[in-house]
Design a protein around this motif. Structure first.
Motif, short mmCIF file in Angstrom:
data_model
loop_
_atom_site.label_atom_id
_atom_site.label_comp_id
_atom_site.label_asym_id
_atom_site.label_seq_id
_atom_site.Cartn_x
_atom_site.Cartn_y
_atom_site.Cartn_z
N VAL A 183 0.87 -1.19 0.05
CA VAL A 183 0.05 -0.09 -0.11
C VAL A 183 1.00 1.38 0.06
O VAL A 183 1.61 1.51 1.12
N GLY A 191 7.66 1.90 -0.40
CA GLY A 191 6.94 0.84 -1.17
C GLY A 191 7.38 0.37 -2.48
O GLY A 191 7.32 -0.75 -2.73
N GLN A 200 6.16 15.33 -2.74
CA GLN A 200 6.30 14.98 -1.36
C GLN A 200 7.44 15.88 -0.88
O GLN A 200 8.35 16.26 -1.77
N ASP A 204 10.74 9.80 -7.07
CA ASP A 204 9.82 8.75 -6.71
C ASP A 204 9.18 8.02 -8.05
O ASP A 204 8.84 6.95 -7.98
N CYS A 220 -5.78 4.18 -6.79
CA CYS A 220 -6.37 3.13 -6.04
C CYS A 220 -6.11 3.26 -4.43
O CYS A 220 -4.98 3.26 -4.09
N VAL A 235 -6.45 2.50 -0.54
CA VAL A 235 -6.75 1.17 0.39
C VAL A 235 -7.85 1.87 1.52
O VAL A 235 -7.39 2.70 2.20
N ALA A 252 2.88 0.93 3.38
CA ALA A 252 4.06 1.97 3.04
C ALA A 252 3.26 3.11 2.98
O ALA A 252 3.55 3.81 1.75
N ALA A 293 7.19 22.15 11.20
CA ALA A 293 8.14 22.81 9.96
C ALA A 293 7.03 23.47 8.92
O ALA A 293 6.12 23.03 8.57
N TYR A 343 5.70 15.19 13.61
CA TYR A 343 5.99 14.08 12.81
C TYR A 343 7.38 13.07 13.06
O TYR A 343 7.58 12.43 12.44
N HIS A 350 16.25 7.37 3.61
CA HIS A 350 17.22 6.45 3.69
C HIS A 350 16.24 5.39 4.62
O HIS A 350 16.34 4.00 4.55
P1 FAD Z 1 5.61 8.61 1.40
O1 FAD Z 1 6.61 9.19 0.68
O2 FAD Z 1 4.49 9.38 2.32
O3 FAD Z 1 4.72 7.72 0.43
C1 FAD Z 1 3.54 7.12 0.65
C2 FAD Z 1 2.54 6.95 -0.48
O4 FAD Z 1 1.25 6.30 0.11
C3 FAD Z 1 2.07 7.98 -0.94
O5 FAD Z 1 2.60 8.29 -2.23
C4 FAD Z 1 0.60 8.28 -0.56
O6 FAD Z 1 -0.18 8.81 -1.92
C5 FAD Z 1 0.35 6.73 -0.59
N1 FAD Z 1 -0.93 6.32 0.06
C6 FAD Z 1 -1.41 7.15 1.25
N2 FAD Z 1 -2.38 6.32 1.75
C7 FAD Z 1 -2.68 5.59 0.75
C8 FAD Z 1 -3.92 4.61 0.88
N3 FAD Z 1 -4.76 4.46 1.89
N4 FAD Z 1 -3.99 3.75 -0.13
C9 FAD Z 1 -3.04 3.87 -1.32
N5 FAD Z 1 -1.78 4.57 -1.04
C10 FAD Z 1 -1.69 5.35 -0.17
N6 FAD Z 1 13.61 12.77 4.33
C11 FAD Z 1 14.73 12.74 3.70
O7 FAD Z 1 15.17 11.70 3.36
N7 FAD Z 1 15.36 13.84 3.45
C12 FAD Z 1 14.90 15.13 3.67
O8 FAD Z 1 15.45 16.24 3.30
C13 FAD Z 1 13.70 15.08 4.42
N8 FAD Z 1 13.18 16.17 4.64
C14 FAD Z 1 11.72 16.30 5.48
C15 FAD Z 1 11.42 17.37 6.01
C16 FAD Z 1 10.05 17.31 6.71
C17 FAD Z 1 9.67 18.46 7.30
C18 FAD Z 1 9.46 16.08 6.88
C19 FAD Z 1 7.99 16.10 7.59
C20 FAD Z 1 9.85 15.26 6.37
C21 FAD Z 1 11.25 15.07 5.67
N9 FAD Z 1 11.66 13.96 5.06
C22 FAD Z 1 12.98 13.76 4.67
C23 FAD Z 1 11.10 12.44 5.60
C24 FAD Z 1 10.32 12.15 4.04
O9 FAD Z 1 9.49 12.94 3.70
C25 FAD Z 1 9.84 10.60 4.26
O10 FAD Z 1 10.53 9.99 5.42
C26 FAD Z 1 9.67 9.82 3.12
O11 FAD Z 1 9.07 10.39 2.18
C27 FAD Z 1 8.89 8.24 3.61
O12 FAD Z 1 8.58 7.45 2.11
P2 FAD Z 1 7.53 6.60 2.33
O13 FAD Z 1 7.51 5.97 1.19
O14 FAD Z 1 7.47 5.78 3.84
O15 FAD Z 1 6.18 7.48 2.47
#
Ligand code: FAD
Length: 494
Positions: free
Chosen positions: A13, A19, A45, A116, A134, A136, A169, A194, A289, A320
């Protein structure tokens, strides 16, 4: 209107970095994988400053390193900080660490819309059935086990899908994470807010630091200043929640006021204009956060990336931790699907390693937020937290480069660096040898040469066996180690 369920080995997800990484690494082992993403990519993002371990470690396993190189992202050689007790800025470079040195001692500053999409398209390319738009809604359970998902597809039809494993995810706004039986515990220490936006025409630090992230502390908190392209800069202020009144009201006025209070960022933006249109035209706010879940997995379900945990962004650890947890979860799922390791043992390894990496950043950052120290004491703190067997500065750079776990897949660049390192080692050790009046012995005593020789033995073994020898030590007593190709777990040879 519910249709009959399809069946997959894994349904993921969310198509962000966690993901897309997990889905691809499981599909690459020949399993049937579906990924459901609620948006259509590219989507915005935050999280634009990456670490070398993502680009060269996980990126290499995924097979996207070249594509990332061609995408013309800004090359990040390190970070520049106006932080701590000294008024002058200080800089670190990834190249100073032995683990990260060589042609791969850099990361990128990325527009997440582009980054991404590269990872998600790659997942599709290696066989993941990616379905965008889609959303979830819920998990399906049989007793204690999660066995599938209910989602609404792009046409608004509610569907069900069955899966041996479901991975959440879906990021910090996940609605599913509680299904592991855990809860999210918010950090009492990192209660920050932030506020961020985008500028054109911001200055750059002088070369070779021009691609560095600049982090500047000021009276109310700190700023990130990330050079995304030649023109575009991402600028964000992080302030403690008690000072959140500073960002009430008109967000543009609030951001400009904070910039005015931070001399380094004010100077960098003195000739810049704020982007006011399109995706980058919006000023965004994020709060609360920093958190960690109490259960990263349960039978049939696993949490990766922000769905599991996140810690303050000062060292850019988010992507990371997202991609590394994607890799760890993929190893667990691949091992169970192949019938090689039982679910409990396999996922306990995932959870322990993931918590350890998160914990290192967390513990280090608590000390880093104490502004009364200089950089030397921050480096010392990194060494203390990671228990590294290196100099203080190397321990710091390995931690903030994402290489503190010692996972050979994250320092996966090692193989490529072997030749360069060997040449450098032979040079420097040669000098030592002459000084010693011995020709060979010191060469073989050198840590780098030892590693290089080990590495060439591994390469030969890999060629002969069709897979690598297992030569990493387990991180935990009784624990597992990565398989030779880095894609699964194996029980270490005694
Ligand atoms: P995400 O990138 O959030 O992806 C989740 C995906 O799930 C999204 O595309 C969303 O549309 C989808 N989704 C959500 N709900 C559903 C659902 N119900 N069904 C289907 N799809 C769904 N990280 C760094 O590495 N460097 C930085 O400089 C940095 N700066 C940051 C600054 C701030 C202020 C914050 C808050 C965070 C920062 N981060 C940084 C962290 C970074 O944004 C996240 O750690 C990273 O995007 C996490 O990736 P992820 O794949 O877990 O989630």
């Amino acid at each position: 209107n519910t249709s009959t369920a399809e069946q997959f080995d894994l349904v993921v997800v969310g198509g962000g970095p966690s993901g897309a990484t997990l889905a691809a690494l499981v599909a690459m082992r020949g399993h049937r994988v579906m990924l459901l993403e609620k948006e259509r990519f590219p989507r915005y993002q935050i999280g634009e400053s990456l670490l070398p371990a993502t680009v060269h470690g996980v990126g290499k396993l995924l097979g996207v390193t070249e594509e990332l190189e061609k995408a013309s992202f800004t090359k990040k050689l390190g970070g520049t900080f106006r932080w701590g007790s000294k008024p002058e800025p200080w800089t670190f470079t990834f190249a100073i660490s032995q683990k990260l040195a060589g042609p791969t001692s850099h990361a990128y500053q990325v527009e997440r819309m582009k980054f991404d999409k590269i990872l998600l398209d790659n997942a599709r390319r290696v066989g993941v059935d990616v379905r965008e738009e889609c959303s979830v809604n819920d998990v399906i359970k049989a007793g204690d086990r999660v066995t599938g998902l209910r989602y609404t597809d792009a046409d608004g039809i509610v569907r069900e899908v069955s899966a041996t494993f479901v991975a959440d995810a879906s990021g910090n706004r996940s609605r599913l994470h509680k299904n592991t039986g855990g809860k999210r515990v918010y950090s009492e220490f990192f209660q920050n807010v932030a506020l961020f936006g985008y500028f054109e025409g911001g200055k750059r630090l002088p070369a070779p630091r021009s691609g560095n992230i600049l982090s500047a502390a000021f009276d109310d908190g700190w700023f990130w200043y990330i050079p995304l392209t030649e023109k575009l800069t991402s600028v964000g202020a992080v302030v403690a929640r008690e000072r959140a009144d500073q960002i009430q009201g008109d967000p543009e006025k609030a951001l400009l006021k904070l910039i005015d209070r931070c001399p380094e960022v004010r100077d960098m933006l003195s000739e810049a204009r704020r982007v006011t249109e399109g995706t980058y035209g919006e000023i965004r706010v994020r709060k609360d956060y920093s958190y960690c879940g109490t259960a990263f997995w349960s039978p049939g379900m696993v949490l990766v990336g922000d769905a599991a945990c996140f810690v303050d962004p000062v060292f850019s650890s988010g992507v990371h931790l997202a991609t590394y947890s994607g890799l760890l979860a993929a190893r667990s799922i691949n091992s169970v699907l192949a019938g090689e390791i039982d679910e409990k043992r396999s996922f306990e390894e995932f959870e322990q390693r993931y918590r350890r990496e998160y914990g290192l950043f967390y513990e280090f950052l608590v000390g880093f937020y104490d502004m009364h120290h200089d950089e030397e004491s921050y480096f010392w703190k990194a060494k203390k937290v990671t228990k590294a067997n290196t100099s203080d500065i190397e321990a710091f750079v390995e931690l903030v480069g994402g290489a503190a776990s010692g996972d050979s897949s994250l320092a996966g660049m090692r193989l490529e660096q072997t030749a360069g390192q060997l040449a450098a080692a032979v040079d420097s050790v040669g000098v030592e040898a002459r000084r010693d009046g011995e020709q060979n012995a010191p060469l073989f005593r050198s840590a780098i040469v030892g590693e290089v020789m080990q590495e060439s033995a591994r390469v030969q073994a890999r060629a002969a066996l069709g897979h690598a020898l297992n030569d990493e030590d387990p991180l935990f007593s009784g624990g597992l180690v990565p398989s030779g190709d880095g894609m699964a777990w194996v029980v270490p040879a005694v």
